[in-house]
Design a protein around this motif. Structure first.
Motif, PDB file in Angstrom:
ATOM      1  N   GLU A   1      11.345  -2.002   6.183  1.00  0.00           N
ATOM      2  CA  GLU A   1      12.129  -3.176   6.825  1.00  0.00           C
ATOM      3  C   GLU A   1      12.962  -3.743   5.957  1.00  0.00           C
ATOM      4  OE1 GLU A   1      10.147  -6.182   8.629  1.00  0.00           O
ATOM      5  OE2 GLU A   1      11.827  -7.217   9.532  1.00  0.00           O
ATOM      6  N   VAL A   2      14.661  -3.743   6.065  1.00  0.00           N
ATOM      7  CA  VAL A   2      15.285  -4.286   5.193  1.00  0.00           C
ATOM      8  C   VAL A   2      15.082  -5.555   5.300  1.00  0.00           C
ATOM      9  CG1 VAL A   2      17.638  -4.710   4.433  1.00  0.00           C
ATOM     10  CG2 VAL A   2      17.067  -2.337   5.077  1.00  0.00           C
ATOM     11  N   GLN A   3      14.932  -6.442   3.962  1.00  0.00           N
ATOM     12  CA  GLN A   3      15.034  -7.947   4.190  1.00  0.00           C
ATOM     13  C   GLN A   3      16.061  -8.738   2.890  1.00  0.00           C
ATOM     14  OE1 GLN A   3      10.905  -9.454   4.234  1.00  0.00           O
ATOM     15  NE2 GLN A   3      10.763  -9.422   6.430  1.00  0.00           N
ATOM     16  N   LEU A   4      16.521  -9.571   3.481  1.00  0.00           N
ATOM     17  CA  LEU A   4      17.456 -10.423   2.350  1.00  0.00           C
ATOM     18  C   LEU A   4      16.996 -11.570   2.275  1.00  0.00           C
ATOM     19  CD1 LEU A   4      20.767  -8.643   3.198  1.00  0.00           C
ATOM     20  CD2 LEU A   4      19.364  -8.030   1.082  1.00  0.00           C
ATOM     21  N   GLN A   5      16.895 -12.378   1.219  1.00  0.00           N
ATOM     22  CA  GLN A   5      16.229 -13.627   1.145  1.00  0.00           C
ATOM     23  C   GLN A   5      17.503 -14.294   0.432  1.00  0.00           C
ATOM     24  OE1 GLN A   5      13.604 -15.083   2.751  1.00  0.00           O
ATOM     25  NE2 GLN A   5      14.214 -17.099   2.250  1.00  0.00           N
ATOM     26  N   ALA A   6      18.223 -15.391   0.777  1.00  0.00           N
ATOM     27  CA  ALA A   6      19.073 -16.005  -0.050  1.00  0.00           C
ATOM     28  C   ALA A   6      18.526 -17.287  -0.229  1.00  0.00           C
ATOM     29  CB  ALA A   6      20.498 -16.140   0.852  1.00  0.00           C
ATOM     30  N   SER A   7      18.958 -17.788  -1.495  1.00  0.00           N
ATOM     31  CA  SER A   7      18.421 -18.937  -2.101  1.00  0.00           C
ATOM     32  C   SER A   7      19.468 -19.430  -3.155  1.00  0.00           C
ATOM     33  CB  SER A   7      16.884 -18.844  -2.523  1.00  0.00           C
ATOM     34  OG  SER A   7      16.985 -18.127  -3.803  1.00  0.00           O
ATOM     35  N   GLY A   8      19.330 -20.817  -3.632  1.00  0.00           N
ATOM     36  CA  GLY A   8      19.837 -21.268  -4.657  1.00  0.00           C
ATOM     37  C   GLY A   8      21.023 -22.275  -4.167  1.00  0.00           C
ATOM     38  N   GLY A   9      21.145 -22.672  -2.895  1.00  0.00           N
ATOM     39  CA  GLY A   9      22.348 -23.570  -2.648  1.00  0.00           C
ATOM     40  C   GLY A   9      21.636 -24.887  -2.839  1.00  0.00           C
ATOM     41  N   GLY A  10      22.700 -25.901  -2.822  1.00  0.00           N
ATOM     42  CA  GLY A  10      22.386 -27.312  -3.029  1.00  0.00           C
ATOM     43  C   GLY A  10      23.663 -28.034  -3.153  1.00  0.00           C
ATOM     44  N   LEU A  11      23.440 -29.222  -3.618  1.00  0.00           N
ATOM     45  CA  LEU A  11      24.399 -30.130  -3.653  1.00  0.00           C
ATOM     46  C   LEU A  11      24.892 -30.259  -5.032  1.00  0.00           C
ATOM     47  CD1 LEU A  11      26.001 -32.763  -2.609  1.00  0.00           C
ATOM     48  CD2 LEU A  11      24.104 -34.192  -3.326  1.00  0.00           C
ATOM     49  N   VAL A  12      26.246 -30.235  -5.325  1.00  0.00           N
ATOM     50  CA  VAL A  12      26.686 -30.259  -6.686  1.00  0.00           C
ATOM     51  C   VAL A  12      28.113 -30.865  -6.800  1.00  0.00           C
ATOM     52  CG1 VAL A  12      28.011 -28.099  -6.380  1.00  0.00           C
ATOM     53  CG2 VAL A  12      27.158 -28.780  -8.603  1.00  0.00           C
ATOM     54  N   GLN A  13      28.517 -31.642  -7.773  1.00  0.00           N
ATOM     55  CA  GLN A  13      29.678 -32.124  -7.843  1.00  0.00           C
ATOM     56  C   GLN A  13      30.945 -31.351  -8.230  1.00  0.00           C
ATOM     57  OE1 GLN A  13      29.247 -35.363 -11.040  1.00  0.00           O
ATOM     58  NE2 GLN A  13      29.308 -36.840  -9.310  1.00  0.00           N
ATOM     59  N   ALA A  14      31.980 -31.406  -7.861  1.00  0.00           N
ATOM     60  CA  ALA A  14      33.198 -30.623  -8.255  1.00  0.00           C
ATOM     61  C   ALA A  14      33.281 -30.345  -9.662  1.00  0.00           C
ATOM     62  CB  ALA A  14      34.416 -31.409  -7.549  1.00  0.00           C
ATOM     63  N   GLY A  15      33.272 -29.265 -10.057  1.00  0.00           N
ATOM     64  CA  GLY A  15      33.518 -28.734 -11.343  1.00  0.00           C
ATOM     65  C   GLY A  15      32.234 -28.191 -11.921  1.00  0.00           C
ATOM     66  N   GLY A  16      31.039 -28.428 -10.886  1.00  0.00           N
ATOM     67  CA  GLY A  16      29.731 -28.086 -11.451  1.00  0.00           C
ATOM     68  C   GLY A  16      29.385 -26.502 -10.929  1.00  0.00           C
ATOM     69  N   SER A  17      28.092 -26.065 -11.368  1.00  0.00           N
ATOM     70  CA  SER A  17      27.794 -24.785 -11.189  1.00  0.00           C
ATOM     71  C   SER A  17      26.612 -24.713 -10.168  1.00  0.00           C
ATOM     72  CB  SER A  17      27.539 -24.133 -12.456  1.00  0.00           C
ATOM     73  OG  SER A  17      28.591 -24.147 -13.167  1.00  0.00           O
ATOM     74  N   LEU A  18      26.725 -23.661  -9.746  1.00  0.00           N
ATOM     75  CA  LEU A  18      25.301 -23.091  -8.873  1.00  0.00           C
ATOM     76  C   LEU A  18      25.177 -21.596  -9.144  1.00  0.00           C
ATOM     77  CD1 LEU A  18      25.405 -24.973  -5.668  1.00  0.00           C
ATOM     78  CD2 LEU A  18      23.717 -25.343  -7.188  1.00  0.00           C
ATOM     79  N   ARG A  19      23.839 -21.166  -9.074  1.00  0.00           N
ATOM     80  CA  ARG A  19      23.748 -19.776  -8.891  1.00  0.00           C
ATOM     81  C   ARG A  19      22.826 -19.409  -7.549  1.00  0.00           C
ATOM     82  NH1 ARG A  19      20.284 -15.666 -13.025  1.00  0.00           N
ATOM     83  NH2 ARG A  19      18.452 -16.736 -11.813  1.00  0.00           N
ATOM     84  N   LEU A  20      23.257 -18.488  -6.916  1.00  0.00           N
ATOM     85  CA  LEU A  20      22.921 -18.046  -5.669  1.00  0.00           C
ATOM     86  C   LEU A  20      22.003 -16.983  -5.931  1.00  0.00           C
ATOM     87  CD1 LEU A  20      25.449 -18.632  -2.976  1.00  0.00           C
ATOM     88  CD2 LEU A  20      23.819 -20.399  -3.937  1.00  0.00           C
TER      89      LEU A  20
END
Length: 122
Positions: A1-20
């Protein structure tokens, strides 16, 4: 069974970084194209970035070029979206999707993960 699990979102200030992260299972990882999409309230879903099956060539939507980087880790069967210099307009629910078609073929992906919320504050 194909499964995809996305994570890494959140709250960040403009100019900041996130990694999904998009953790994949149930298929031969390198045989699949994996893409990131996003959807903001009241807006249509749009493609953000894609990493192609096999050759792992990448594609980016114009507004994120130079700020976002998509990559894959075969050992972890995970695709990442590094998002730098985030802007208010990047706020959305981000989804990963996968199938065996090319990044450059406009199509509806077969498999989708759940979304992860990215909120950008001023």
């Amino acid at each position: 069974e194909v499964q995809l699990q996305a994570s890494g979102g959140g709250l960040v200030q403009a100019g900041g970084s996130l990694r999904l992260s998009c953790a994949a299972s149930g298929f031969t990882f390198d045989d699949y194209t994996v893409a990131w999409f996003r959807q903001a309230p009241g807006k249509e879903r749009e493609g953000v970035s894609c990493i192609n099956s096999g050759d792992r060539k990448t594609r980016y939507e114009d507004s994120v070029k130079g700020r976002f980087t998509i990559s894959s880790d075969n050992a972890k069967t995970t695709v990442y979206l590094q998002m730098n210099n985030l802007k208010l307009e990047d706020a959305a629910v981000y989804y990963c999707a996968a199938d065996q078609q090319s990044c450059w073929t406009e199509h509806e992906y077969d498999y989708w993960g759940q979304g992860t919320q990215v909120t950008v504050s001023s």
